[in-house]
Design an enzyme around this catalytic site. Structure first.
Site, PDB file in Angstrom:
ATOM      1  N   PRO A 222     -44.774  23.902 -50.022  1.00  0.00           N
ATOM      2  CA  PRO A 222     -44.564  23.812 -48.569  1.00  0.00           C
ATOM      3  C   PRO A 222     -44.979  22.458 -48.010  1.00  0.00           C
ATOM      4  O   PRO A 222     -45.773  21.733 -48.618  1.00  0.00           O
ATOM      5  CB  PRO A 222     -45.473  24.917 -48.026  1.00  0.00           C
ATOM      6  CG  PRO A 222     -46.616  24.924 -48.995  1.00  0.00           C
ATOM      7  CD  PRO A 222     -46.005  24.634 -50.347  1.00  0.00           C
ATOM      8  N   ASP A 223     -44.449  22.137 -46.855  1.00  0.00           N
ATOM      9  CA  ASP A 223     -44.891  20.946 -46.143  1.00  0.00           C
ATOM     10  C   ASP A 223     -46.273  21.212 -45.550  1.00  0.00           C
ATOM     11  O   ASP A 223     -46.735  22.355 -45.490  1.00  0.00           O
ATOM     12  CB  ASP A 223     -43.890  20.595 -45.046  1.00  0.00           C
ATOM     13  CG  ASP A 223     -44.064  19.165 -44.554  1.00  0.00           C
ATOM     14  OD1 ASP A 223     -44.971  18.458 -45.045  1.00  0.00           O
ATOM     15  OD2 ASP A 223     -43.300  18.757 -43.666  1.00  0.00           O
TER      16      ASP A 223
END
Length: 497
Positions: free
Chosen positions: A4-5
């Site tokens: 994920p970011d």
């Protein structure tokens, strides 16, 4: 591996069971993971799968069997790992540029006697070449030569060659006179007059600097524009009034005005694109440390341009499916009708369509052929579910071929594009890109391009069955130089029963 970011993970077990493999140490500490295993919120099998995916790249690359290089400090410049990267950056930068307009063969340049260049994008920023790290957005235009991104996409150049640098070297080589005003809104208050005279070419570089003075009697005038965007903030405009005024000011005084644009995303050009004195437009993204060389290679014909637009350039901002959104929550309701698919569906004429790009030569398309290479059994894919979906989605089932001939007078590269139209039953966009092949051809040379198509390429998402499906009926296959310059067409009836 799903990664994920920053700040993208919001739950512990919802994220893990949804497919995330690497995440927050706050949401995935030992206590939480053990608790999840014990209460059934997370299975041991899923945890093992996550662990394997985190290390699979290490073993795939054989890192467990290789001697790794020693680690150096962040400020140790003694180790050069760049090899021939500089050469590749220059080549790829030039190859990515799209020639959008070229009236009466204005390009390539051939040792012009005089050149004037304009715009902040032509030269270096006041301090650089770095831009500093930010994740809070950047201005819509950059006051220097824009060649790299920002935020997580920041590019710390070892150096940056600007268009001014490269054009100056070329002018010295060709014995050309060169002037520049590297600002978008430059004005000079000096009154400079000569009785019975002019401020034109006859006065060389001693003429008072101004847009109007520096274009007089110039053989070539080149205006450089950019559009910037970065992590944490989107662009707030699709054109820029100051830059557009710069182009119209130069073009109104110079009958051979060329425009070079480097932009993050689409940039509307209609404030000046039809001006009779705008003879050429070169358009591209951010080209890296040798940006000026890449641009000059195309301008002088050392490289025949072969870049093709990866998005549609509209005539008006309102022609796009969704306008610039200035709020935190934006309503995107175009569905699958994105970019050229929207323009096709609503019969909107773009300024330059998806896949468009000119060349210094020309290409002919002939001999389209379609062959079904495997049967398509059943309307829905039914193979074992694996990475990317069911296994049989990735089986090659059709092959389309066509012959491309360089019909011009110089060697060049063509990007042949295949578009597929589905039967009405599938309720799909009018046409969809399903393949492209770039070929390099000498003058009068021909070659055959091939587009192998997988079952997935001919499938649409059946929302009722929640599976990829192939519709029975007639499929149309077109091959051409862009989404609207379609040279060849053929059909094939597909029956899945």
């Amino acid at each position: 591996m799903v990664f994920p970011d920053q700040g993208g993970q919001l739950t512990s077990f919802g994220s893990a069971n949804g497919g995330e493999d690497y995440g927050s140490s706050t949401l995935w500490n030992s206590t939480i993971i053990n608790s999840g295993i014990n209460n059934g919120s997370l299975s041991q099998a899923r945890l093992d799968d996550m662990a394997i995916r985190n290390v699979i790249g290490y073993y795939y690359a054989g890192m467990d069997e290789k001697v790794l290089p020693s680690v150096v400090g962040a400020t140790d410049w003694g180790r050069n790992v760049r090899a021939n990267h500089s050469k590749l950056i220059r080549e790829h930068g030039a190859a990515s540029l799209s020639l959008l307009k070229n009236t009466n063969g204005a390009l390539p340049l051939n040792a012009p006697s005089s050149i004037a260049i304009f715009g902040a994008h032509a030269g270096p920023v006041i301090a650089g070449p770095g831009t500093g790290f930010t994740v809070t957005g950047v201005p819509d235009t950059y006051q220097g030569h824009l060649a790299g991104g920002s935020g997580s996409g920041a590019t710390p150049f070892p150096y940056l060659v600007t268009p001014h640098d490269a054009l100056l070297q070329r002018a010295i080589q060709d014995d050309s006179m060169i002037r520049w005003v590297m600002n978008d809104t430059y004005s000079d208050s000096t009154e400079w007059t000569v009785t019975g005279g002019t401020t034109g070419f006859g006065y060389g570089t001693s003429a008072a600097p101004s847009f109007e003075n520096y274009v007089v009697d110039m053989e070539v005038c080149i205006v450089f524009l950019n559009a910037y965007s970065g992590e944490g903030g989107d662009r707030s405009e699709l054109s820029n009034a100051e830059q557009d005024t710069l182009v119209t000011t130069i073009a109104s005084n110079c009958n051979n005005t060329m425009v070079v644009i480097n932009t993050v995303g689409a940039r509307v050009l209609d404030a000046w694109i039809e001006h009779e004195n705008v003879t050429a437009v070169v358009y591209g993204g951010l080209l890296g440390q040798n940006s000026g060389y890449s641009i000059t290679d195309v301008l002088y014909g050392d490289v025949n341009p072969s870049g093709r637009l990866a998005y549609t350039i509209a005539k008006n901002e309102s022609d796009y499916a969704t306008g610039v959104c200035h709020t935190a929550n934006c309503n995107f309701k175009e569905g699958v009708y994105i970019d050229y698919k929207y323009f096709d569906a609503y019969n909107i004429t773009p300024r330059y369509e998806f896949g468009y790009g000119l060349s210094y030569t020309s290409f002919a398309y002939t001999n389209i052929s379609i062959q079904q290479t495997a049967s398509i059994n059943g309307s829905h894919a039914s193979g074992t579910i694996t990475v990317g979906g069911r296994e049989d989605l990735w089986n090659n089932v059709i092959n389309v071929t066509a012959t491309i001939t360089n019909s011009g007078s110089v060697s060049g590269n063509e990007v042949a594009q295949l578009y597929v139209s589905f039967p009405d039953e599938a309720e799909q966009p009018i046409r969809q890109l399903r393949g492209f092949e770039k070929v390099s051809l000498d003058q009068k040379e021909s070659t055959e391009v091939s587009f192998p198509l997988r079952r997935r390429d001919l499938s649409y998402w059946d929302v009722v069955a929640q599976e990829w499906a192939v519709a029975n009926g007639t499929y149309n296959f077109t091959v051409g130089a862009s989404s609207r310059d379609l040279r060849l067409a053929a059909t094939l009836v597909i029956n899945t029963e």
